[in-house]
Scaffold this active site. Structure first.
Site, mmCIF file in Angstrom:
data_model
loop_
_atom_site.group_PDB
_atom_site.id
_atom_site.type_symbol
_atom_site.label_atom_id
_atom_site.label_comp_id
_atom_site.label_asym_id
_atom_site.label_seq_id
_atom_site.Cartn_x
_atom_site.Cartn_y
_atom_site.Cartn_z
ATOM 1 C CG HIS A 1 -19.240 63.657 32.276
ATOM 2 N ND1 HIS A 1 -19.129 62.389 31.914
ATOM 3 C CD2 HIS A 1 -20.780 63.824 32.049
ATOM 4 C CE1 HIS A 1 -20.087 61.710 31.893
ATOM 5 N NE2 HIS A 1 -21.173 62.638 31.861
ATOM 6 C CE LYS B 1 -5.711 57.090 28.436
ATOM 7 N NZ LYS B 1 -6.597 56.840 29.505
ATOM 8 N NE ARG B 2 -10.198 63.371 20.876
ATOM 9 C CZ ARG B 2 -10.948 64.165 20.535
ATOM 10 N NH1 ARG B 2 -12.341 63.774 20.388
ATOM 11 N NH2 ARG B 2 -10.494 65.333 20.140
ATOM 12 C CE LYS C 1 -8.310 62.125 27.947
ATOM 13 N NZ LYS C 1 -9.111 60.795 28.500
ATOM 14 C CB THR D 1 -15.070 54.124 30.599
ATOM 15 O OG1 THR D 1 -14.748 55.054 29.409
ATOM 16 C CG2 THR D 1 -15.949 54.763 31.314
ATOM 17 C CE LYS E 1 -14.333 51.423 26.948
ATOM 18 N NZ LYS E 1 -14.077 52.649 26.121
HETATM 19 C C1 LIG Z 1 -13.461 54.013 26.050
HETATM 20 C C2 LIG Z 1 -13.286 54.864 24.958
HETATM 21 C C3 LIG Z 1 -12.588 55.990 25.252
HETATM 22 C C4 LIG Z 1 -12.398 56.619 26.803
HETATM 23 O O1 LIG Z 1 -11.140 56.239 27.111
HETATM 24 P P1 LIG Z 1 -10.352 56.923 28.328
HETATM 25 O O2 LIG Z 1 -9.402 56.167 28.441
HETATM 26 O O3 LIG Z 1 -11.255 56.355 29.389
HETATM 27 O O4 LIG Z 1 -10.391 58.291 27.861
HETATM 28 C C5 LIG Z 1 -12.378 56.881 24.139
HETATM 29 N N1 LIG Z 1 -12.682 56.519 22.837
HETATM 30 C C6 LIG Z 1 -12.969 55.373 22.724
HETATM 31 C C7 LIG Z 1 -13.286 54.777 21.306
HETATM 32 C C8 LIG Z 1 -13.387 54.403 23.778
HETATM 33 O O5 LIG Z 1 -13.868 53.219 23.199
#
Ligand SMILES: *Cc1c(COP(=O)(O)O)cnc(C)c1O
Length: 787
Positions: A333, A521-522, A527, A629, A633
């Site tokens: 990952h 995101k985190r 990032k 991911t 979304k």
């Molecule tokens: C989809 C999702 C992530 C992943 O987000 P990235 O932008 O791909 O890092 C992290 N936390 C939550 C709650 C999510 O739904």
């Protein structure tokens, strides 16, 4: 399908027996528990039937230390096809479904994308009819709850089961024992139903709780040694007490190693036990099982299965190794060196010496194999699983698996050509790509019912719910202005709903007519939330110097948790909240731009944010985000990507068209090319906009009593002892980012053209369904068939 009278009676009965009053009088959280428990009765028959149908079939198992499932109730109702019915039934009782839904604690048993991927995979497999069960840890406390106080992140314990855990069934009879040096722990399984959409199959997520063999030492208690009396119990329970809050960072702690071995050993013992019930010889084990390792966290499964096969089942080493190598698949990952797990040998020796011995033997076998290929001794260090006093978990995973996959095309290419190049030379056939995906059931059907209805209406059916590629048939409506208008209306509605929710949770008024520019995101340096933040500071100064500046109103929305020990990440959260105060309290600037930091970003909040987005911020340093991911979304909800050429952004743009997205910045090959010649000071000195924005970190614009802004400023211009200046190319990419943002500002004003871009993202998102990903895993790695 659901007998109303029957369900109502059960609801009242559970209310009385569990909480001592009628359903109508319960708290919302209690109503949630009662309703879920009552619904469980509708789940059980199919669950049992699904289990029975698996007898003798080849099956796959997903081992993951994290599952970010999100709330269960609504998802389960939708997948059972019972949501409307239950809503109506509650309505008859004078009770509102929505407040019950909102009262469910969001079980945060994962950090971010990796845990959420596991949840999407389970949903897809159950929906498609594949026999895939998940195994993991039932942490007492999930990821911390985040609050912002005085601009800073404050962490609070997440006691997610405090009102009950109605979807989990404790199966004490299936308890197994896990042995550590000098102690044994009970692993007690809790089973959660994974209900496939359409209610044709229910798989299982089995999470292990750690418990002590001895409850309580009465002798110690009677001797008034109270601490000692509960020590064994506490030591045992601590194993599954709390999820480590790190994302993309290795946590080298003994307790973490204990967690890993605990759930892996319990899961493998469980799998072997079940298999032996049906078969009298263990020889055929590999024919019936595929086990996927979600990153290296469960990699200890490789020596553990060797232990079970050789020591408990009495197999020869070589026959056992053949089985092991045929059972496991490993998903990588990350390309971030600091996230690659290595365990000090002494931890293994101290906690699980029986496993360390096996790893030594595996390592020895590997070296013999290398010699057989004619690889010379001076090259062995490249492959050694035990190296320099550490156990390299990725190396163990590669050697002990039949498949190694990355999670987006670029990521897999980089694994093959860079990080894992030596291994690729050895075993090219093991390597493959499986681009991540997301489930459209949660991320469109559930979170955006309005857009789902439009899609179903135009397609003349709802097959897209299990076949997302259908969306492509809607491409022709990109030139139908009436449809685009309706599409726009839905986005507007979702934006108004979010504005209301943000007002309620964060106390900030935002304008639904503004552009919602969202980065959720985190929090991690790679990032680059900092790039976004610096750009907002730049806009602030621009509006201050020219209050008439022609820009479309914009709302910048952030959501992010930082690992509690990650000082710089927490500094960036504080900076964003400082910018928020500066911008939102300025009477001139706040009419044009606003900043929101949503507290406690999690799945249930995410469900409200993605549908309302106009711009998807995916601005990681090229080569650092394995897939992402969140980007998918946003796309599924019709938001163009403002992003770098990184992870799955590349494939998103390939599907939806570069002209419908905003791609900027350095690419992997550019970063390689500039190499050590990069000098951020030069960039800084030649870009007055950037200079002004960055200087605000240290010139008194923001109060910096902790010195963290100065530290961030220095890290960009001068580096720190552990990294080069501007390690993530924030300054280098600033100008292109600013220009991309300007282009968005212009493009957005042409509302039909903009809606068309959004539409083309939506209709081309079919590839990013986790159904497609699961089909690929099932066919190419697991060799399992639909039941
Ligand atoms: C989809 C999702 C992530 C992943 O987000 P990235 O932008 O791909 O890092 C992290 N936390 C939550 C709650 C999510 O739904």
């Amino acid at each position: 399908m659901i007998n109303h009278e029957n369900l109502k009676n059960r609801i009242q009965l559970y209310s009385q027996t569990t909480f001592g009053s009628s359903f109508e009088e319960l708290l919302d959280t209690e109503k949630y528990v009662v309703l879920s428990k009552a619904l469980m009765e509708n789940v059980l028959p199919l669950w049992t039937e699904s289990r029975n149908a698996l007898a003798g079939k080849r099956r796959a198992f997903y081992l993951s230390s994290e599952y970010l499932m999100g709330r269960f109730l609504t998802n389960n109702l939708i997948n059972m096809g019972a949501k409307e019915e239950v809503e109506k039934l509650l309505d008859e009782m004078g009770i509102e479904y929505d407040s019950i839904e909102e009262s469910e604690e969001d079980p945060a048993l994962g950090n971010g994308g990796l845990g959420r991927l596991a949840a999407c995979f389970l949903d897809s497999a159950a929906t498609l009819g594949y026999p895939l069960d998940g195994y993991g840890i039932r942490y007492d406390f999930g990821l911390f709850k985040q609050k912002i106080k005085d601009k800073e992140q404050v962490e609070e314990a997440d006691n997610w089961t405090k009102f009950g855990d109605p979807w989990g069934i404790r199966k004490v009879k299936e308890t197994v024992l896990v042995a550590f040096r000098g102690s044994e722990i009970r692993a007690v399984p809790y089973d959660y139903p994974v209900i496939g959409y359409g209610h044709k199959m229910i798989n299982t997520l089995r999470l292990w709780k750690a418990e002590s063999l001895e409850e309580f030492d009465f002798k110690a208690f009677n001797d008034q040694n109270y601490d000692l009396a509960v020590k064994a119990k506490n030591d045992a329970e601590n194993i599954a007490k709390v999820l480590y809050p790190n994302d993309s960072y290795e946590e080298g702690k003994k307790l973490r190693l204990k967690q890993q071995y605990f759930f892996v050993s319990a899961s493998l013992q469980d799998i072997v036990r079940r298999y032996k019930k049906e078969n009298n010889s263990i020889e055929g084990f590999a024919d019936k099982h595929a086990i996927q390792l979600n990153d290296t966290h469960p990699a200890v499964a490789i020596p553990e299965l060797m232990r079970i096969l050789t020591k408990l089942e009495g197999m020869e080493w070589n026959s056992a190794w053949k089985i092991v190598k045929n059972v496991f698949g490993y998903t990588n990952h990350t390309l971030m060196a600091e996230a690659l797990e290595q365990w000090p040998v002494r931890y293994y020796e101290e906690l699980i010496p029986q496993i360390y011995e096996i790893i030594q033997r595996i390592n020895y076998m590997l070296l013999e194999e290398l010699a057989g290929y004619g690889i010379t001794h001076d090259q062995f260090h490249k492959y050694e699983i035990i190296n320099n006093g550490n156990i390299r978990m990725a190396w163990l995973s590669i050697y002990g698996s039949k498949s190694v996959n990355g999670v987006a095309r670029l990521h897999t290419d980089l694994l093959i050509n860079q990080e894992l190049r030596d291994w690729y030379r050895l075993y090219p056939w093991k390597f493959n790509n499986k681009t991540n995906g997301i489930t459209q059931r949660r991320w469109l059907l559930q979170s955006n019912p309005e857009l789902s209805s439009l899609v179903s209406e135009l397609l003349g059916g709802d097959e897209w719910i299990t076949d997302l590629a259908k969306l492509k048939e809607l491409e022709r409506f990109a030139w139908d202005e009436a449809i685009l208008e309706r599409f726009r209306g839905i986005k507007q509605l979702k934006k108004s709903q979010l504005a209301e929710y943000i007002k309620y949770t964060e106390g900030v008024d935002i304008d639904p007519g503004s552009i919602y520019d969202i980065q959720i995101k985190r929090l991690h340096e790679y990032k680059r939330q900092l790039l976004n933040a610096l750009h907002i500071i730049h806009l602030y100064f621009r509006i201050k110097e020219d209050p008439e500046l022609d820009i479309h109103p914009r709302t910048f929305i952030f959501g992010a948790k930082a690992a509690p020990g990650y000082i710089r990440a927490k500094g960036i959260i504080r900076l964003i909240n400082d910018i928020k105060e500066l911008v939102n309290n300025d009477p001139v600037v706040s009419n044009r731009i606003k900043v929101v930091f949503v507290q406690n970003y999690r799945v249930s909040y995410a469900e409200k944010l993605f549908p309302a987005a106009d711009v998807s911020e995916q601005i990681s340093t090229a080569g650092k985000e394995a897939s992402g991911t969140g980007n998918m979304k946003f796309m599924l909800n019709g938001a163009p990507t403002l992003g770098t050429y990184d992870g799955a952004n590349i494939e998103i743009v390939e599907e939806a068209g570069e002209e419908n997205n905003y791609i900027f910045g350095l690419r992997v090959e550019d970063i390689k090319a500039i190499g050590d010649t990069y000098d951020p000071k030069e960039v800084y000195n030649n870009n007055p906009n950037l200079k002004r924005a960055l200087d605000s970190l240290v010139d008194g614009t923001f109060k910096d009593d902790t010195g963290v802004y100065r530290e961030i400023y220095n890290s960009l211009l001068y580096g720190a002892d552990w990294h080069r200046p501007d390690n993530y190319y924030v300054l280098k990419d600033f100008e292109e980012y600013r220009l991309a943002q300007e282009k968005i500002d212009r493009d957005y004003r042409n509302s039909i053209e903009w809606a068309r871009k959004c539409w083309l993202n939506l209709v081309n998102s079919g590839k990013f369904s986790s159904d497609r990903t699961i089909e690929e895993y099932s066919r190419e790695i697991w060799s399992i068939e639909k039941i």
